[in-house]
Design an enzyme around this catalytic site. Sequence first.
Site: not given
Length: 186
Positions: A28, A35, A70, A72, A90, A107, A117, A119, A164
Amino acid sequence: MPVEPVELVVLVDEDGAPMGTHDKATVHGTSTPRHLAFSCHILDAEGCLLVTRRALSKRTWPGVWTNSVCGHPAPGESMEDAVRRRAAFELGLEVAGIVCALPEFGYSARDASGIQENEFCPVFIARAVSAVEPNPDEVAEFRWADPADLVAAVGAAPWAFSPWLVAHLADLAPHLTATTTAGAHV
C-alpha cells in the site's frame, strides 16, 4: 530475536486473476498494485449487523466506520478461511455460514494521507457464533446495527465511512434484507 515471517498479498489483474505476490507491509502506497482482498458483514442471531470503527493506529482510513471485518487472503488460502482467520484476529469472533454476496466487487480509493487502496474485493456475509472481543490494534469501537439504519447512515454521511463500504453497500443491501426479513441465517 525471531524474525517475523513476511506476510504476502496476492496480486491480481482487473478481473481478479492471480498474477503474483507482494509483501503486505509495502504493497500500500501512493501507487498500489491491484491485489486480492475481501470484505465481510457479520450478522447476529437477531439479524443485526456488526459495524466496526477502524483503530486510530491503522495506516489507511484510521478511525472510520466500516464493515465487520476485511483483509487479504494469503497465497493459496481460501476466501472462507481468510474470513475466519481475520474475524478471529480482529474481533475474537468465530463465524459460520460464510456466503459470497458480491463476488465481482472491486474498488480503488485514496485516503487523506495519499495512500491508495486498489483491491479486487469480493464481499461476504457471515453469521456470528461467539461473542465479539475486538483486538484494539484493529478495532476502536463496534456496534450491532439494523442493516436499514446502516444504509441510511451511509447515505446521509458517506464521508464518515470507508470508501469500500460506501461503494458496495447499495448492492449488498438487498442480500442483507433478504437474509434478515426471511428470518434465515447465513
